[in-house]
Design a protein around this motif. Sequence first.
Motif, PDB file in Angstrom:
ATOM      1  N   GLU A 126       0.835  -1.196   0.000  1.00 10.32           N
ATOM      2  CA  GLU A 126       0.000   0.000   0.000  1.00 10.32           C
ATOM      3  C   GLU A 126       0.874   1.252   0.000  1.00 10.32           C
ATOM      4  O   GLU A 126       1.648   1.479   0.923  1.00 10.32           O
ATOM      5  CB  GLU A 126      -0.910  -0.013   1.229  1.00 10.32           C
ATOM      6  CG  GLU A 126      -1.958   1.070   1.228  1.00 10.32           C
ATOM      7  CD  GLU A 126      -2.887   0.931   2.417  1.00 10.32           C
ATOM      8  OE1 GLU A 126      -2.749   1.736   3.365  1.00 10.32           O
ATOM      9  OE2 GLU A 126      -3.716   0.008   2.409  1.00 10.32           O
ATOM     10  N   ALA A 127       0.721   2.045  -1.055  1.00 10.39           N
ATOM     11  CA  ALA A 127       1.417   3.330  -1.155  1.00 10.39           C
ATOM     12  C   ALA A 127       0.498   4.404  -0.597  1.00 10.39           C
ATOM     13  O   ALA A 127      -0.688   4.441  -0.937  1.00 10.39           O
ATOM     14  CB  ALA A 127       1.758   3.620  -2.606  1.00 10.39           C
ATOM     15  N   GLN A 128       1.043   5.274   0.246  1.00  8.51           N
ATOM     16  CA  GLN A 128       0.204   6.283   0.881  1.00  8.51           C
ATOM     17  C   GLN A 128       0.539   7.711   0.443  1.00  8.51           C
ATOM     18  O   GLN A 128      -0.350   8.470   0.107  1.00  8.51           O
ATOM     19  CB  GLN A 128       0.289   6.147   2.396  1.00  8.51           C
ATOM     20  CG  GLN A 128      -0.274   4.821   2.875  1.00  8.51           C
ATOM     21  CD  GLN A 128      -0.026   4.563   4.343  1.00  8.51           C
ATOM     22  OE1 GLN A 128       1.044   4.847   4.865  1.00  8.51           O
ATOM     23  NE2 GLN A 128      -1.025   4.014   5.013  1.00  8.51           N
ATOM     24  N   LYS A 133       2.989   6.661  -4.234  1.00  5.69           N
ATOM     25  CA  LYS A 133       2.026   6.296  -5.280  1.00  5.69           C
ATOM     26  C   LYS A 133       2.653   6.441  -6.661  1.00  5.69           C
ATOM     27  O   LYS A 133       2.496   5.573  -7.521  1.00  5.69           O
ATOM     28  CB  LYS A 133       0.759   7.144  -5.168  1.00  5.69           C
ATOM     29  CG  LYS A 133      -0.082   6.794  -3.953  1.00  5.69           C
ATOM     30  CD  LYS A 133      -1.259   7.733  -3.787  1.00  5.69           C
ATOM     31  CE  LYS A 133      -2.013   7.383  -2.513  1.00  5.69           C
ATOM     32  NZ  LYS A 133      -3.119   8.317  -2.239  1.00  5.69           N
ATOM     33  N   GLN A 137       3.421   3.034  -8.913  1.00  2.73           N
ATOM     34  CA  GLN A 137       2.578   2.816 -10.099  1.00  2.73           C
ATOM     35  C   GLN A 137       3.372   2.326 -11.304  1.00  2.73           C
ATOM     36  O   GLN A 137       2.813   1.705 -12.204  1.00  2.73           O
ATOM     37  CB  GLN A 137       1.793   4.069 -10.457  1.00  2.73           C
ATOM     38  CG  GLN A 137       2.620   5.154 -11.129  1.00  2.73           C
ATOM     39  CD  GLN A 137       1.816   6.408 -11.422  1.00  2.73           C
ATOM     40  OE1 GLN A 137       0.629   6.492 -11.130  1.00  2.73           O
ATOM     41  NE2 GLN A 137       2.479   7.396 -11.987  1.00  2.73           N
TER      42      GLN A 137
END
Length: 168
Positions: A126-128, A133, A137
């Motif tokens: 999980e990128a926060q 992000k 991606q």
Amino acid sequence: MPNIMTCRQTLAVTSHRILASDLNEHETVYGGRLLEMLDGTASISASRLARSQVVTASMDQTNFIAPFELNDSFCIETYVSGIGKRSIEVFAKIIGEHLKSGERFIGLTAFLTFVAEEEITFTTLEAQSAEEKFVCQGYQQRQQVRMQNLHRQQQFNRQLSLKHPWDL
């Protein structure tokens, strides 16, 4: 339920002050020394995810952006940016600081791939933050390129001689 880990949970940070013994003939930090420290810090991020022994498989897209000089400091920040079955991609950046002025700058970025002894139990990363992000991606595309390069390297390696030059 998938096992989830955040990029932040894999964050590893090391800070260094640049001394005369770190410098090369150009009065900047020797690149090999930077890569050694980078690999050590990145391995911590990979180990935080794998919770098993990891080995460095590749160092990709290593970009020396700005030099580090005497009396600067730099901070290596690494975190996991992609997960395979046994492979772990780690994003790394080195942020420099001119200690006299406080000016900060990006000096190096890289992606390192580690291979874990055992299959990875975390299935979701999980990128926060906005940076996480953005970096995460691109993992699938980087992984495809990495696999293509690996295949080309294997073909290349088959063409190399193992004989000593004086045996030819």
